[in-house]
Design a protein around this motif. Structure first.
Motif, PDB file in Angstrom:
ATOM      1  N   GLN A  18       0.835  -1.204   0.000  1.00 19.18           N
ATOM      2  CA  GLN A  18       0.000   0.000   0.000  1.00 19.18           C
ATOM      3  C   GLN A  18       0.868   1.252   0.000  1.00 19.18           C
ATOM      4  OE1 GLN A  18      -2.345  -1.192   3.463  1.00 19.18           O
ATOM      5  NE2 GLN A  18      -4.178  -0.958   2.190  1.00 19.18           N
ATOM      6  N   GLY A  19       1.906   1.257   0.788  1.00 21.89           N
ATOM      7  CA  GLY A  19       2.826   2.384   0.815  1.00 21.89           C
ATOM      8  C   GLY A  19       3.514   2.572  -0.532  1.00 21.89           C
ATOM      9  N   LYS A  20       3.908   1.458  -1.173  1.00 21.37           N
ATOM     10  CA  LYS A  20       4.540   1.538  -2.492  1.00 21.37           C
ATOM     11  C   LYS A  20       3.579   2.129  -3.524  1.00 21.37           C
ATOM     12  CE  LYS A  20       8.487  -1.091  -2.181  1.00 21.37           C
ATOM     13  NZ  LYS A  20       9.523  -0.200  -1.759  1.00 21.37           N
ATOM     14  N   ALA A  21       2.300   1.715  -3.482  1.00 28.92           N
ATOM     15  CA  ALA A  21       1.310   2.229  -4.433  1.00 28.92           C
ATOM     16  C   ALA A  21       1.103   3.729  -4.239  1.00 28.92           C
ATOM     17  CB  ALA A  21      -0.012   1.479  -4.270  1.00 28.92           C
ATOM     18  N   VAL A  22       1.001   4.161  -2.986  1.00 35.29           N
ATOM     19  CA  VAL A  22       0.846   5.594  -2.715  1.00 35.29           C
ATOM     20  C   VAL A  22       2.104   6.341  -3.144  1.00 35.29           C
ATOM     21  CG1 VAL A  22       0.574   7.325  -0.894  1.00 35.29           C
ATOM     22  CG2 VAL A  22      -0.821   5.249  -0.861  1.00 35.29           C
ATOM     23  N   GLY A  23       3.275   5.779  -2.833  1.00 34.62           N
ATOM     24  CA  GLY A  23       4.535   6.398  -3.209  1.00 34.62           C
ATOM     25  C   GLY A  23       4.686   6.551  -4.713  1.00 34.62           C
ATOM     26  N   ALA A  24       4.174   5.590  -5.477  1.00 36.01           N
ATOM     27  CA  ALA A  24       4.244   5.675  -6.936  1.00 36.01           C
ATOM     28  C   ALA A  24       3.261   6.708  -7.484  1.00 36.01           C
ATOM     29  CB  ALA A  24       3.963   4.305  -7.548  1.00 36.01           C
ATOM     30  N   ALA A  25       2.133   6.894  -6.812  1.00 35.29           N
ATOM     31  CA  ALA A  25       1.106   7.827  -7.286  1.00 35.29           C
ATOM     32  C   ALA A  25       1.452   9.284  -6.973  1.00 35.29           C
ATOM     33  CB  ALA A  25      -0.246   7.476  -6.675  1.00 35.29           C
ATOM     34  N   LEU A  26       2.135   9.535  -5.884  1.00 31.25           N
ATOM     35  CA  LEU A  26       2.415  10.918  -5.479  1.00 31.25           C
ATOM     36  C   LEU A  26       3.105  11.754  -6.559  1.00 31.25           C
ATOM     37  CD1 LEU A  26       3.372  10.506  -1.716  1.00 31.25           C
ATOM     38  CD2 LEU A  26       1.353  11.646  -2.642  1.00 31.25           C
ATOM     39  N   PRO A  27       4.189  11.268  -7.190  1.00 31.55           N
ATOM     40  CA  PRO A  27       4.828  12.091  -8.220  1.00 31.55           C
ATOM     41  C   PRO A  27       3.912  12.388  -9.408  1.00 31.55           C
ATOM     42  CG  PRO A  27       6.297  10.324  -7.542  1.00 31.55           C
ATOM     43  CD  PRO A  27       4.961  10.065  -6.915  1.00 31.55           C
ATOM     44  N   ARG A  28       3.059  11.435  -9.757  1.00 30.05           N
ATOM     45  CA  ARG A  28       2.120  11.648 -10.863  1.00 30.05           C
ATOM     46  C   ARG A  28       1.124  12.754 -10.538  1.00 30.05           C
ATOM     47  NH1 ARG A  28       1.986   5.834 -10.814  1.00 30.05           N
ATOM     48  NH2 ARG A  28      -0.101   5.911  -9.936  1.00 30.05           N
ATOM     49  N   GLY A  30       1.995  15.400  -8.755  1.00 31.03           N
ATOM     50  CA  GLY A  30       2.747  16.623  -8.517  1.00 31.03           C
ATOM     51  C   GLY A  30       3.458  16.697  -7.178  1.00 31.03           C
ATOM     52  N   PHE A  31       3.443  15.624  -6.419  1.00 31.65           N
ATOM     53  CA  PHE A  31       4.120  15.585  -5.118  1.00 31.65           C
ATOM     54  C   PHE A  31       5.410  14.790  -5.263  1.00 31.65           C
ATOM     55  CE2 PHE A  31      -0.447  15.822  -4.239  1.00 31.65           C
ATOM     56  CZ  PHE A  31      -0.501  16.979  -3.481  1.00 31.65           C
ATOM     57  N   ASP A  32       6.471  15.449  -5.742  1.00 26.71           N
ATOM     58  CA  ASP A  32       7.709  14.730  -6.000  1.00 26.71           C
ATOM     59  C   ASP A  32       8.777  14.968  -4.930  1.00 26.71           C
ATOM     60  OD1 ASP A  32       8.188  17.342  -6.622  1.00 26.71           O
ATOM     61  OD2 ASP A  32       8.809  16.978  -8.686  1.00 26.71           O
ATOM     62  N   GLN A  33       8.388  15.501  -3.793  1.00 25.97           N
ATOM     63  CA  GLN A  33       9.330  15.800  -2.714  1.00 25.97           C
ATOM     64  C   GLN A  33       9.617  14.588  -1.831  1.00 25.97           C
ATOM     65  OE1 GLN A  33       6.345  17.254  -3.169  1.00 25.97           O
ATOM     66  NE2 GLN A  33       6.709  19.381  -3.680  1.00 25.97           N
ATOM     67  N   PHE A  34       8.876  13.506  -1.985  1.00 26.93           N
ATOM     68  CA  PHE A  34       8.940  12.403  -1.037  1.00 26.93           C
ATOM     69  C   PHE A  34       9.631  11.192  -1.645  1.00 26.93           C
ATOM     70  CE2 PHE A  34       5.012  14.881  -0.514  1.00 26.93           C
ATOM     71  CZ  PHE A  34       5.349  15.528   0.656  1.00 26.93           C
ATOM     72  N   ALA A  35      10.598  10.651  -0.920  1.00 26.94           N
ATOM     73  CA  ALA A  35      11.392   9.532  -1.416  1.00 26.94           C
ATOM     74  C   ALA A  35      10.705   8.186  -1.179  1.00 26.94           C
ATOM     75  CB  ALA A  35      12.763   9.528  -0.747  1.00 26.94           C
ATOM     76  N   GLU A  36       9.935   8.070  -0.104  1.00 32.18           N
ATOM     77  CA  GLU A  36       9.339   6.784   0.255  1.00 32.18           C
ATOM     78  C   GLU A  36       8.088   7.015   1.078  1.00 32.18           C
ATOM     79  OE1 GLU A  36      10.525   2.686   2.667  1.00 32.18           O
ATOM     80  OE2 GLU A  36      12.054   4.194   2.302  1.00 32.18           O
ATOM     81  N   VAL A  37       7.160   6.089   0.978  1.00 36.05           N
ATOM     82  CA  VAL A  37       5.930   6.128   1.783  1.00 36.05           C
ATOM     83  C   VAL A  37       5.761   4.780   2.459  1.00 36.05           C
ATOM     84  CG1 VAL A  37       3.411   6.354   1.734  1.00 36.05           C
ATOM     85  CG2 VAL A  37       4.804   7.751   0.200  1.00 36.05           C
ATOM     86  N   ARG A  38       5.441   4.805   3.735  1.00 38.06           N
ATOM     87  CA  ARG A  38       5.065   3.594   4.482  1.00 38.06           C
ATOM     88  C   ARG A  38       3.691   3.863   5.068  1.00 38.06           C
ATOM     89  NH1 ARG A  38       7.969  -0.856   4.190  1.00 38.06           N
ATOM     90  NH2 ARG A  38       7.703  -1.410   6.346  1.00 38.06           N
TER      91      ARG A  38
END
Length: 83
Positions: A18-28, A30-38
């Motif tokens: 779930q964290g990986k899916a959110v992390g992949a969606a964020l840059p799309r 416009g939220f490209d400041q975050f390296a990883e999501v858990r």
């Protein structure tokens, strides 16, 4: 009434789809400041009356034994939330 908040997170070595899916969606989006999501869990335990040391200890015990799976999750915090 008071609220005790418990935060539980997957252990670092456990995959977090779930964290990986959110992390992949964020840059799309416009939220490209975050390296990883858990992604974790938040529990709110409402207490009638005062939160004593004994009540807080029982909340910690519940967090360790029932609210989390100690094999794959860590209890990150157990704290009284001020209202």
């Amino acid at each position: 009434m008071a609220t005790i908040v418990v935060h539980v997170m997957p252990k670092p070595e456990i995959l977090d789809p779930q964290g990986k899916a959110v992390g992949a969606a964020l840059p799309r989006l416009g939220f490209d400041q975050f390296a990883e999501v858990r992604q974790g869990k938040r529990f709110e335990l409402t207490v009638d009356g005062e939160v004593t040391d004994e009540v807080l200890a029982k909340a910690r015990e519940a967090a360790e034994t029932m609210l989390s799976n100690p094999v794959i999750e860590d209890v990150v915090s157990v704290a009284v939330e001020e209202s």
